[in-house]
Motif scaffolding. Structure first.
Motif, PDB file in Angstrom:
ATOM      1  N   UNK A  55      23.850  -5.991  10.662  1.00 62.12           N
ATOM      2  CA  UNK A  55      22.557  -5.540  11.144  1.00 62.12           C
ATOM      3  C   UNK A  55      21.645  -5.014  10.048  1.00 62.12           C
ATOM      4  N   UNK A  56      22.137  -4.918   8.821  1.00 59.82           N
ATOM      5  CA  UNK A  56      21.314  -4.470   7.706  1.00 59.82           C
ATOM      6  C   UNK A  56      21.891  -5.025   6.413  1.00 59.82           C
ATOM      7  N   UNK A  57      21.176  -4.811   5.331  1.00 61.46           N
ATOM      8  CA  UNK A  57      21.578  -5.394   4.052  1.00 61.46           C
ATOM      9  C   UNK A  57      22.891  -4.797   3.537  1.00 61.46           C
ATOM     10  N   UNK A  58      23.134  -3.507   3.816  1.00 56.96           N
ATOM     11  CA  UNK A  58      24.384  -2.903   3.375  1.00 56.96           C
ATOM     12  C   UNK A  58      25.580  -3.514   4.089  1.00 56.96           C
ATOM     13  N   UNK A  59      25.445  -3.755   5.388  1.00 56.27           N
ATOM     14  CA  UNK A  59      26.535  -4.396   6.122  1.00 56.27           C
ATOM     15  C   UNK A  59      26.744  -5.832   5.633  1.00 56.27           C
ATOM     16  N   UNK A  60      25.662  -6.492   5.314  1.00 50.84           N
ATOM     17  CA  UNK A  60      25.779  -7.858   4.800  1.00 50.84           C
ATOM     18  C   UNK A  60      26.559  -7.872   3.493  1.00 50.84           C
ATOM     19  N   UNK A  61      26.241  -6.940   2.611  1.00 50.89           N
ATOM     20  CA  UNK A  61      26.952  -6.930   1.333  1.00 50.89           C
ATOM     21  C   UNK A  61      28.376  -6.404   1.504  1.00 50.89           C
ATOM     22  N   UNK A  62      28.618  -5.611   2.540  1.00 53.13           N
ATOM     23  CA  UNK A  62      29.987  -5.202   2.850  1.00 53.13           C
ATOM     24  C   UNK A  62      30.851  -6.426   3.175  1.00 53.13           C
ATOM     25  N   UNK A  63      30.288  -7.372   3.916  1.00 55.84           N
ATOM     26  CA  UNK A  63      31.007  -8.614   4.205  1.00 55.84           C
ATOM     27  C   UNK A  63      31.275  -9.387   2.924  1.00 55.84           C
ATOM     28  N   UNK A  64      30.280  -9.454   2.073  1.00 49.80           N
ATOM     29  CA  UNK A  64      30.415 -10.196   0.812  1.00 49.80           C
ATOM     30  C   UNK A  64      31.500  -9.578  -0.064  1.00 49.80           C
ATOM     31  N   UNK A  65      31.471  -8.241  -0.189  1.00 51.82           N
ATOM     32  CA  UNK A  65      32.513  -7.538  -0.947  1.00 51.82           C
ATOM     33  C   UNK A  65      33.882  -7.786  -0.320  1.00 51.82           C
ATOM     34  N   UNK A  66      33.938  -7.633   1.000  1.00 50.58           N
ATOM     35  CA  UNK A  66      35.203  -7.799   1.709  1.00 50.58           C
ATOM     36  C   UNK A  66      35.771  -9.197   1.593  1.00 50.58           C
ATOM     37  N   UNK A  67      34.897 -10.188   1.532  1.00 52.27           N
ATOM     38  CA  UNK A  67      35.353 -11.572   1.408  1.00 52.27           C
ATOM     39  C   UNK A  67      36.065 -11.815   0.087  1.00 52.27           C
ATOM     40  N   UNK A  68      35.675 -11.074  -0.926  1.00 57.68           N
ATOM     41  CA  UNK A  68      36.355 -11.170  -2.225  1.00 57.68           C
ATOM     42  C   UNK A  68      37.627 -10.317  -2.227  1.00 57.68           C
ATOM     43  N   UNK A  82      37.527  -0.701   1.084  1.00 58.65           N
ATOM     44  CA  UNK A  82      36.121  -0.529   1.451  1.00 58.65           C
ATOM     45  C   UNK A  82      35.810   0.937   1.761  1.00 58.65           C
ATOM     46  N   UNK A  83      36.727   1.583   2.453  1.00 59.06           N
ATOM     47  CA  UNK A  83      36.536   3.013   2.730  1.00 59.06           C
ATOM     48  C   UNK A  83      36.536   3.822   1.442  1.00 59.06           C
ATOM     49  N   UNK A  84      37.399   3.465   0.500  1.00 56.43           N
ATOM     50  CA  UNK A  84      37.432   4.151  -0.795  1.00 56.43           C
ATOM     51  C   UNK A  84      36.117   3.961  -1.542  1.00 56.43           C
ATOM     52  N   UNK A  85      35.639   2.723  -1.571  1.00 57.42           N
ATOM     53  CA  UNK A  85      34.378   2.433  -2.267  1.00 57.42           C
ATOM     54  C   UNK A  85      33.200   3.129  -1.601  1.00 57.42           C
ATOM     55  N   UNK A  86      33.237   3.183  -0.288  1.00 51.78           N
ATOM     56  CA  UNK A  86      32.122   3.763   0.456  1.00 51.78           C
ATOM     57  C   UNK A  86      31.915   5.240   0.132  1.00 51.78           C
ATOM     58  N   UNK A  91      26.755   0.119  -0.601  1.00 49.89           N
ATOM     59  CA  UNK A  91      27.092  -1.299  -0.565  1.00 49.89           C
ATOM     60  C   UNK A  91      25.831  -2.143  -0.778  1.00 49.89           C
ATOM     61  N   UNK A  92      25.387  -2.181  -1.996  1.00 50.37           N
ATOM     62  CA  UNK A  92      24.326  -3.102  -2.382  1.00 50.37           C
ATOM     63  C   UNK A  92      24.641  -3.592  -3.789  1.00 50.37           C
ATOM     64  N   UNK A  93      24.151  -4.764  -4.171  1.00 49.40           N
ATOM     65  CA  UNK A  93      24.567  -5.376  -5.446  1.00 49.40           C
ATOM     66  C   UNK A  93      24.333  -4.508  -6.666  1.00 49.40           C
ATOM     67  N   UNK A  94      23.169  -3.880  -6.754  1.00 48.27           N
ATOM     68  CA  UNK A  94      22.857  -3.076  -7.930  1.00 48.27           C
ATOM     69  C   UNK A  94      23.758  -1.857  -8.033  1.00 48.27           C
ATOM     70  N   UNK A  95      24.000  -1.184  -6.918  1.00 52.48           N
ATOM     71  CA  UNK A  95      24.870  -0.003  -6.929  1.00 52.48           C
ATOM     72  C   UNK A  95      26.295  -0.367  -7.311  1.00 52.48           C
ATOM     73  N   UNK A  96      26.805  -1.440  -6.745  1.00 49.63           N
ATOM     74  CA  UNK A  96      28.164  -1.882  -7.058  1.00 49.63           C
ATOM     75  C   UNK A  96      28.272  -2.234  -8.538  1.00 49.63           C
ATOM     76  N   UNK A  97      27.304  -2.972  -9.049  1.00 46.83           N
ATOM     77  CA  UNK A  97      27.360  -3.402 -10.443  1.00 46.83           C
ATOM     78  C   UNK A  97      27.286  -2.204 -11.395  1.00 46.83           C
TER      79      UNK A  97
END
Length: 246
Positions: A55-68, A82-86, A91-97
């Motif tokens: 429903x939002x960009x963070x959830x979308x990137x959560x799926x992307x992270x989780x898929x890896x 995911x809970x540890x990372x959260x 959960x957005x590309x720039x923050x993760x990087x």
């Protein structure tokens, strides 16, 4: 590959699995209170019959992270990572990087539970860079990447690309995993050495469901396989789908 005489069985098998296990509500999200309808594996984050997720960009990137993260491991381990990372990063590309680059050990410790920690750290950096570049190039946060471009990212193979496209971007791509191969090899529809793309194309050509049902089919395959195809000899006690064996 399967004789065309039996191709409609893919739809009948889906109907039987859906009747047996009901709607699964995949992809599960760590910030959602929904419950796994079958109470197996991870039990939170599911959303049966609600196909508005992510429903939002963070959830979308959560799926992307989780898929890896889910490569070569189980979902409960991914949920833990995911809970540890959260707790550490958005959960957005720039923050993760940025976090992975500047806080490498805490980042690796957060995902250590999924295994292959060095490899997956690199892959998460790669996919973050990819989505940062995609947004900058197109100036559109919701732009959908091509399957070809995803596959060009180191760490993204066929299964991960289809997972990202199906569950993050809601594209009609059939995700083939080891459970899919075990079930449909046992039933006689595919051969053990059939390629990923031949199996994917077979499902996409002959299964008549929409993208929501593509999501459900994968989830139902996983649920069924956890019960009957986790240990060899695969499927010997599978009375649910036995009528479809050819």
């Amino acid at each position: 590959m399967i004789n065309s005489k039996y191709k409609n069985n893919l739809n009948l098998i889906f109907d039987k699995l859906l009747k047996t296990y009901s709607y699964q509500g995949w992809w599960p999200f760590i910030d959602y209170d929904g419950v796994n309808p079958t109470k197996t594996g991870a039990i939170s984050g599911y959303h049966p019959k609600d196909y508005d997720f992510p429903k939002n960009s963070n959830q979308k990137f959560e799926v992307i992270i989780g898929s890896i993260l889910t490569q070569n491991t189980t979902w409960p381990s991914v949920e833990q990572a995911l809970n540890n990372l959260n707790k550490l990063v958005d959960f957005d590309p720039l923050s993760i990087l940025e976090f992975a680059n500047n806080n490498e050990e805490p980042f690796k410790n957060a995902i250590r539970c999924v295994g292959f920690v060095n490899q997956k750290t690199e892959y998460l950096k790669n996919i973050s860079n990819f989505y940062i570049d995609l947004k900058e190039d197109l100036d559109k946060e919701d732009e959908i990447p091509s399957r070809k471009d995803l596959l060009a990212v180191k760490g993204i193979g066929n299964e991960t690309a289809d997972s990202i496209l199906l569950f993050a971007h809601k594209q009609k791509e059939f995700k083939v995993d080891s459970y899919t191969k075990r079930i449909f090899t046992y039933l006689g529809y595919i051969k053990e050495n059939d390629s990923y793309m031949s199996i994917k194309n077979f499902f996409e050509t002959n299964f008549s469901g929409d993208v929501n049902m593509f999501q459900e089919y994968h989830a139902l395959i996983v649920e069924h396989a956890k019960r009957y195809y986790s240990k060899k000899p695969y499927g010997v006690n599978d009375k649910i789908l036995n009528e479809f064996k050819i």
